[in-house]
Design a protein around this motif. Structure first.
Motif, short mmCIF file in Angstrom:
data_model
loop_
_atom_site.label_atom_id
_atom_site.label_comp_id
_atom_site.label_asym_id
_atom_site.label_seq_id
_atom_site.Cartn_x
_atom_site.Cartn_y
_atom_site.Cartn_z
N ILE A 115 0.84 -1.19 0.00
CA ILE A 115 0.00 0.00 0.00
C ILE A 115 0.87 1.25 0.00
CG2 ILE A 115 -1.88 1.23 1.12
CD1 ILE A 115 -2.62 -1.60 0.24
N LEU A 116 0.73 2.06 -1.03
CA LEU A 116 1.34 3.38 -1.06
C LEU A 116 0.36 4.34 -0.39
CD1 LEU A 116 2.96 3.76 -4.60
CD2 LEU A 116 4.12 4.03 -2.41
N THR A 117 0.70 4.82 0.78
CA THR A 117 -0.25 5.59 1.57
C THR A 117 -0.22 7.08 1.22
OG1 THR A 117 1.39 5.88 3.34
CG2 THR A 117 -0.08 3.98 3.50
N GLY A 118 -1.38 7.72 1.35
CA GLY A 118 -1.49 9.17 1.21
C GLY A 118 -0.98 9.72 -0.10
N GLN A 119 -1.37 9.09 -1.20
CA GLN A 119 -0.89 9.54 -2.51
C GLN A 119 -1.71 10.72 -3.03
OE1 GLN A 119 2.02 7.97 -4.16
NE2 GLN A 119 2.04 7.67 -1.94
N SER A 120 -1.01 11.74 -3.53
CA SER A 120 -1.63 12.96 -4.01
C SER A 120 -2.25 12.77 -5.40
CB SER A 120 -0.59 14.09 -4.08
OG SER A 120 -1.04 15.16 -4.88
N TYR A 140 -9.40 8.08 2.37
CA TYR A 140 -9.57 9.33 1.61
C TYR A 140 -9.48 10.55 2.53
CZ TYR A 140 -12.26 12.61 -1.41
OH TYR A 140 -12.69 13.66 -2.17
N SER A 141 -8.74 11.57 2.08
CA SER A 141 -8.72 12.85 2.78
C SER A 141 -8.52 13.97 1.77
CB SER A 141 -7.61 12.90 3.84
OG SER A 141 -6.34 12.82 3.24
N ALA A 142 -9.00 15.16 2.09
CA ALA A 142 -8.86 16.33 1.22
C ALA A 142 -8.21 17.45 2.00
CB ALA A 142 -10.22 16.77 0.70
N LEU A 143 -7.22 18.13 1.36
CA LEU A 143 -6.50 19.20 2.03
C LEU A 143 -5.86 20.11 0.98
CD1 LEU A 143 -5.39 20.32 4.78
CD2 LEU A 143 -3.37 18.88 4.38
N ASN A 144 -6.06 21.41 1.14
CA ASN A 144 -5.40 22.40 0.28
C ASN A 144 -5.61 22.11 -1.22
OD1 ASN A 144 -4.42 23.68 2.59
ND2 ASN A 144 -2.51 22.48 2.56
N ASP A 145 -6.86 21.93 -1.61
CA ASP A 145 -7.22 21.69 -3.01
C ASP A 145 -6.61 20.42 -3.59
OD1 ASP A 145 -8.73 24.08 -3.15
OD2 ASP A 145 -6.90 25.23 -3.50
N ASP A 146 -6.30 19.48 -2.73
CA ASP A 146 -5.78 18.20 -3.19
C ASP A 146 -6.54 17.08 -2.48
OD1 ASP A 146 -4.24 16.29 -4.47
OD2 ASP A 146 -2.32 16.98 -3.67
N ILE A 147 -6.46 15.90 -3.04
CA ILE A 147 -7.08 14.71 -2.47
C ILE A 147 -5.99 13.67 -2.29
CG2 ILE A 147 -8.69 12.82 -2.94
CD1 ILE A 147 -10.40 14.89 -4.49
N PHE A 148 -6.04 12.97 -1.17
CA PHE A 148 -5.03 11.96 -0.86
C PHE A 148 -5.70 10.62 -0.61
CE2 PHE A 148 -3.48 16.10 0.31
CZ PHE A 148 -2.20 16.12 -0.21
#
Length: 241
Positions: A179-184, A219-227
């Protein structure tokens, strides 16, 4: 045959190595760590791209050959120990029983009739030779259709079940879910998509997608990006007759 022509990769070549997963050290080390502890005198990479994994391989084994559909990708390879040429996974221009090791990372979703590519790899392996494979897959087979819709490029990302079925002629030695975590998502889009309208469409799909998918990928969203977390299936197989 390959679904994406040379001109597609010509557009992607400059941003390819900037995509986070391509050079991720833990990813590459885990992938190569699947190999048995032995030397390989004849190695082929199918879909060599810019040679990122090949660079690590030649540190361990000395030299290798590689093929890729894109001459622009191959042009980025400068290591004299890597002999890369234009070629196609479904029609490998090598004799039967040529290589002790063949490997492929994140290629199969670009190929029509993947079973033909696996058959060619099997043909070109020496008896008892190894095939090392890695592929991004949906977090669960049950959301395969939604996963393809999210990517939005008319690509089918194969499920684990499909991949195992394609490998029916090989003996599976090891399997690993990495698992590659927190990918932009923006990093991926900025380095793979040149169309602003398409980028916006894919971002909106990720916003609108199901809560089931979001829970599966953290899933998370931060600063106009999704991770999101990205799942990769890694398999080591052997040609046993």
């Amino acid at each position: 045959m390959e679904k994406f022509e040379e001109k597609y990769w010509a557009k992607r070549v400059e941003g390819y190595n900037k995509t986070n997963w391509v050079k991720d050290e833990k990813f590459i080390d885990t992938f190569l760590g699947m190999l048995p502890n032995q030397k390989f005198a004849s190695i082929l990479e199918v879909g060599i791209g810019t040679g990122v994994v090949a660079e690590k391989m030649v540190e361990k084994f000395g030299s290798l050959r590689g093929i890729d559909i894109s001459p622009d990708m191959i042009s980025k390879i400068e290591n004299p120990k890597i002999a890369a040429t234009v070629g196609y996974a479904h029609n490998l221009k090598f004799e039967n029983n040529t290589f002790e090791l063949i490997y492929m990372r994140n290629v199969i979703h670009y190929i029509d009739h993947p079973e033909k590519a696996f058959a060619e790899i099997y043909r070109c392996l020496k008896p008892d030779g190894y095939f090392l494979f890695s592929q991004v897959i949906p977090p669960d087979d049950s959301i395969s259709e939604e996963y393809d819709w999210l990517v939005g490029r008319n690509i089918h990302y194969p499920t684990e079940t499909e991949i195992i079925n394609w490998m029916k002629n090989f003996q599976i030695i090891k399997e690993n879910d990495f698992i590659l975590t927190g990918q932009s998502i923006m990093n991926w889009l900025n380095n793979t998509c040149n169309e602003k309208k398409k980028k916006n469409e894919i971002i909106n799909r990720h916003i609108e997608t199901s809560e089931l998918y979001k829970s599966m990928v953290n899933y998370s969203a931060l600063n106009d990006d999704i991770f999101v977390d990205i799942k990769h299936l890694m398999i080591l197989t052997q040609k046993v007759k």
